[in-house]
Enzyme design. Structure first.
Site, PDB file in Angstrom:
ATOM      1  N   GLN A   2      14.464 -17.174  48.844  1.00  0.00           N
ATOM      2  CA  GLN A   2      14.941 -17.451  47.483  1.00  0.00           C
ATOM      3  C   GLN A   2      14.293 -18.737  46.967  1.00  0.00           C
ATOM      4  O   GLN A   2      14.307 -19.770  47.646  1.00  0.00           O
ATOM      5  CB  GLN A   2      16.476 -17.574  47.492  1.00  0.00           C
ATOM      6  CG  GLN A   2      17.107 -17.765  46.128  1.00  0.00           C
ATOM      7  CD  GLN A   2      16.952 -16.560  45.195  1.00  0.00           C
ATOM      8  OE1 GLN A   2      16.832 -15.420  45.633  1.00  0.00           O
ATOM      9  NE2 GLN A   2      16.938 -16.808  43.910  1.00  0.00           N
ATOM     10  N   ASP A  16       8.896  -9.549  47.685  1.00  0.00           N
ATOM     11  CA  ASP A  16       8.634 -10.104  46.357  1.00  0.00           C
ATOM     12  C   ASP A  16       7.190  -9.868  45.907  1.00  0.00           C
ATOM     13  O   ASP A  16       6.863 -10.118  44.746  1.00  0.00           O
ATOM     14  CB  ASP A  16       8.837 -11.624  46.382  1.00  0.00           C
ATOM     15  CG  ASP A  16      10.261 -12.044  46.042  1.00  0.00           C
ATOM     16  OD1 ASP A  16      10.848 -11.457  45.123  1.00  0.00           O
ATOM     17  OD2 ASP A  16      10.762 -12.989  46.680  1.00  0.00           O
ATOM     18  N   LYS A  40      22.283  -9.856  45.136  1.00  0.00           N
ATOM     19  CA  LYS A  40      21.312  -9.063  45.897  1.00  0.00           C
ATOM     20  C   LYS A  40      22.010  -8.407  47.086  1.00  0.00           C
ATOM     21  O   LYS A  40      21.807  -7.228  47.373  1.00  0.00           O
ATOM     22  CB  LYS A  40      20.154  -9.955  46.383  1.00  0.00           C
ATOM     23  CG  LYS A  40      19.213 -10.364  45.250  1.00  0.00           C
ATOM     24  CD  LYS A  40      18.244 -11.460  45.630  1.00  0.00           C
ATOM     25  CE  LYS A  40      17.411 -11.845  44.405  1.00  0.00           C
ATOM     26  NZ  LYS A  40      16.610 -13.048  44.579  1.00  0.00           N
TER      27      LYS A  40
HETATM   28  N1  GUN Z   1      14.286 -16.999  42.200  1.00  0.00           N
HETATM   29  C1  GUN Z   1      14.471 -16.471  40.952  1.00  0.00           C
HETATM   30  N2  GUN Z   1      13.951 -15.228  40.887  1.00  0.00           N
HETATM   31  C2  GUN Z   1      13.443 -14.963  42.120  1.00  0.00           C
HETATM   32  C3  GUN Z   1      12.771 -13.818  42.672  1.00  0.00           C
HETATM   33  O1  GUN Z   1      12.536 -12.785  42.025  1.00  0.00           O
HETATM   34  N3  GUN Z   1      12.403 -13.940  43.968  1.00  0.00           N
HETATM   35  C4  GUN Z   1      12.631 -15.068  44.696  1.00  0.00           C
HETATM   36  N4  GUN Z   1      12.206 -15.092  45.960  1.00  0.00           N
HETATM   37  N5  GUN Z   1      13.240 -16.137  44.207  1.00  0.00           N
HETATM   38  C5  GUN Z   1      13.649 -16.074  42.923  1.00  0.00           C
END
Ligand code: GUN
Length: 282
Positions: free
Chosen positions: A93, A116, A49
């Site tokens: 996360q 998100d 990311k």
């Molecule tokens: N863990 C795995 N995929 C994601 C996601 O799209 N967002 C977040 N915050 N955690 C994750």
């Protein structure tokens, strides 16, 4: 043989467009990712990311906490970021360690910085069939991939396997909002194969290799969200690619399918939050 849904290629197109757009702005969007503990998979995701944020020319910061951080400390940090005018987007996360209630932590994020789309405000909008501020990244990426390949959703039977809040639940709602007939399956579903055999679009988000070609409807569209390492350390998805690609009309590979699209959506969402904050609506 099925056509491969190339998420990497579409991600690159999206990121190139975003780079051009961001070059116009003197102040760049800023994404802050909160990572708790040192789960290797989460570290890889967060690192990707950050790399992609840098590639499009935005600011990105990772706040890394030890696994034993208290819930209160996380809530304080989120409050600080909510009030920090330089921050456009906050991502916590997941998963979080067991002593932390993820729902409480997520609910603390301002819905206007909720990149998100997981806060109760944004989630409830989605589940009411209304527009959230942004849509959850993985389902959004999947719909972008379907659109890129001209795959219609309306009127189709879409089967979603897995009921996580990150993928399965929002995916089902987004398909429903696009007028698909949606069936949700999960670990308690009986006769999974009978259901998958009727799927025009199958989205599997389980994290185990459960889908074989003989479980698919002819010419269906197969989206593989799962990603894990098998006993030999090879990256695998939920779907057995060799047998499934002989039956499906389109299939997303692992790696190179949904994963890159999740990141592309995260970048799109960050820019949307930035534009909303700054009153930019082109
Ligand atoms: N863990 C795995 N995929 C994601 C996601 O799209 N967002 C977040 N915050 N955690 C994750």
């Amino acid at each position: 043989m099925a056509i491969i849904l190339d998420g990497k290629n579409l991600r690159d197109k999206i990121l190139d467009n975003l780079s051009l757009e961001l070059a116009k702005y003197a102040i760049k969007p800023k994404l802050v990712v909160i990572l708790v503990g040192n789960d290797p998979a989460s570290q890889v995701y967060v690192n990707n990311k950050r790399k992609m944020a840098v590639r499009v020319g935005m600011h990105s910061e990772v706040v890394n906490y030890q696994a034993d951080v208290s819930e209160d400390e996380l809530l304080d940090k989120i409050n600080e970021l909510n009030n920090d005018i330089s921050v456009d987007a906050i991502l916590v996360q997941l998963p979080l360690p067991a002593h932390i209630n993820p729902n409480r932590v997520i609910a603390e994020i301002s819905p206007f910085k909720d990149v998100d789309g997981f806060t109760p405000y944004n989630f409830s909008k989605l589940f009411c069939g209304a527009q959230p501020i942004v849509y959850p990244c993985t389902p959004r990426g999947i719909l972008l991939l379907l659109r890129e390949y001209g795959i219609e959703v309306e009127g189709k039977h879409a089967v979603v396997i897995g009921r996580s809040s990150i993928v399965g639940r929002p995916m089902a709602q987004m398909l429903l909002n696009k007028n698909a007939t949606v069936t949700m399956c999960h670990s308690y579903t009986k006769n999974l194969e009978q259901i998958t055999k009727t799927a025009d679009i199958l989205v599997s988000a389980v994290g185990k290799n459960i889908i074989k070609g003989e479980m698919l409807k002819n010419n269906s569209v197969v989206i593989d969200v799962g990603i894990f390492k098998d006993e030999y350390g090879k990256l695998r998805g939920d779907v057995d690619f060799d047998s499934s690609s002989k039956i499906a009309s389109y299939i997303s590979p692992v790696p190179g399918g949904v994963g890159p699209m999740t990141i592309a959506s995260l970048m799109l969402n960050t820019v949307e939050l930035y534009k909303l904050k700054n009153g930019i609506n082109d």
